[in-house]
Scaffold this active site. Structure first.
Site, PDB file in Angstrom:
ATOM      1  N   VAL A  60       0.863  -1.079   0.016  1.00  0.00           N
ATOM      2  CA  VAL A  60       0.129  -0.074   0.021  1.00  0.00           C
ATOM      3  C   VAL A  60       0.854   1.188   0.094  1.00  0.00           C
ATOM      4  CG1 VAL A  60      -0.237   0.183   2.465  1.00  0.00           C
ATOM      5  CG2 VAL A  60      -2.244   0.807   0.929  1.00  0.00           C
ATOM      6  N   TYR A  61       2.060   1.293   0.288  1.00  0.00           N
ATOM      7  CA  TYR A  61       3.119   2.185   0.293  1.00  0.00           C
ATOM      8  C   TYR A  61       3.071   2.903  -1.044  1.00  0.00           C
ATOM      9  CZ  TYR A  61       4.630   0.986   4.933  1.00  0.00           C
ATOM     10  OH  TYR A  61       4.759   0.622   5.964  1.00  0.00           O
ATOM     11  N   SER A  62       2.390   4.163  -1.082  1.00  0.00           N
ATOM     12  CA  SER A  62       2.716   5.060  -2.425  1.00  0.00           C
ATOM     13  C   SER A  62       2.137   4.349  -3.454  1.00  0.00           C
ATOM     14  CB  SER A  62       4.229   5.608  -2.621  1.00  0.00           C
ATOM     15  OG  SER A  62       4.648   6.314  -1.334  1.00  0.00           O
ATOM     16  N   LYS A  88       4.157  -6.334   2.962  1.00  0.00           N
ATOM     17  CA  LYS A  88       2.952  -6.543   3.734  1.00  0.00           C
ATOM     18  C   LYS A  88       1.692  -6.480   2.889  1.00  0.00           C
ATOM     19  CE  LYS A  88       5.087  -3.345   7.334  1.00  0.00           C
ATOM     20  NZ  LYS A  88       5.450  -2.395   6.375  1.00  0.00           N
TER      21      LYS A  88
END
Length: 322
Positions: A60-62, A88
């Site tokens: 989900v990061y960026s 993750k």
């Protein structure tokens, strides 16, 4: 750099884990302060040269671009077998049904997307980013176990949740002969120590390695109370985590750092590294000196008097970060 086993496993990890939420295209996702590939790559290379072998990111990061940047840099600068790569699953990656969570469908889809973005055929540590209250824990644990057996994942880990939820997941896996979590990535630092009540004793008892996120309390432990940065100004989540009463601890960090003639970050990280259950704090680095301080903290030994001074002003907090 020093290395330690991750919990009761045979896996060696560097005592500092490079947290890669800092790296990603700023026009993707929700974090406008992230560093794109050009700015991120020198920092990833610096970490490798300092002996850091443990890297943590998330799908989900960026909007997935963190995985892309980190994967490409590690392919260019490191040998795959010498690094421990963690990512993750849980956060929403697209609108509509099955766009997030920990259902079998979501997990099976997202591991393949992550592997594609990272440019590898396996991840060393696959972590559930949060607990999914809408999916039976049996479904989640069996799906994760199947990823291990398929060779796409070496170990599995969890992140912030209540101790009873973590215990339930571990019991479910053990009951069915499935893979158990080997790590807990949770919110833990000098000004948020609620994990010491139940989660850390549980991890110690079960041989689970602890990987604290936000070890510097979103930077609050590295600067004067009330000082602001570009990130703190735009960090709505972080602004809800800490209290005015935490000021005295921040000031204690400053006093000890001044006496030692070292940056405050080294003191705050050294305190975490003194905690028996902590395998590796997850440290974000947006500037070269952030990495320098993190690596130096591994060698910094605090006295009993200094540890007591850092801990004595702690006040209870409402549970946050789950």
């Amino acid at each position: 750099m020093q290395y330690a086993k991750l919990g009761s496993t045979g896996l060696d990890v560097s005592r500092i884990c490079l947290g890669c939420m800092t790296y990603g295209e700023p026009d993707r996702g929700v974090h406008e302060w992230t560093l794109g590939a050009e700015a991120a790559r020198p920092l990833i290379r610096q970490a490798l040269e300092a002996g850091v072998t443990f890297f943590d990111t998330a799908n989900v990061y960026s909007d997935g671009t963190s995985e892309e940047i980190v994967g490409k840099a590690l392919r260019d600068f490191a040998r795959r077998d010498e690094i421990v790569l963690a990512t993750k699953v849980h956060g929403r990656m697209r609108p509509g049904p099955n766009g997030g969570g920990l259902s079998r469908k979501a997990i099976m889809s997202e591991i393949d997307h992550s592997l594609t973005r990272l440019g590898t055929d396996y991840v060393d540590l696959y972590q559930i980013h949060r607990y999914d209250h809408d999916t039976p824990v049996e479904e989640t644990m069996e799906a994760l176990h199947d990823l291990v057996k398929a060779g796409k994942v070496r170990y599995i880990g969890a992140s912030s949740m209540y101790a009873w939820e973590f215990s339930k997941a571990q019991y479910t896996a053990e009951r069915h002969g499935w893979t158990r979590f080997v790590s807990m990535q949770n919110h833990y630092n000098l000004i948020y120590r609620e994990e010491e009540r139940e989660m850390l004793p549980l991890c110690a008892d079960q041989g689970v390695g602890v990987l604290p996120w936000s070890p510097l309390a979103r930077g609050r432990l590295t600067r004067d109370w009330g000082a602001v940065t570009e990130r703190s100004t735009n960090d709505a989540f972080g602004s809800r985590l800490y209290l005015e009463s935490d000021r005295s601890i921040v000031e204690a960090v400053g006093r000890i750092a001044a006496e030692r003639e070292v940056p405050r970050a080294r003191i705050a990280l050294a305190w975490l590294l003194h905690q028996a259950t902590v395998a590796a704090p997850i440290v974000g680095a947006a500037k070269p000196h952030h990495l320098d301080d993190a690596v130096a903290a591994v060698e910094l030994k605090l006295s009993g008097e200094e540890l007591a001074a850092l801990e004595q002003s702690y006040t209870p907090h409402a549970i946050s970060g789950h």
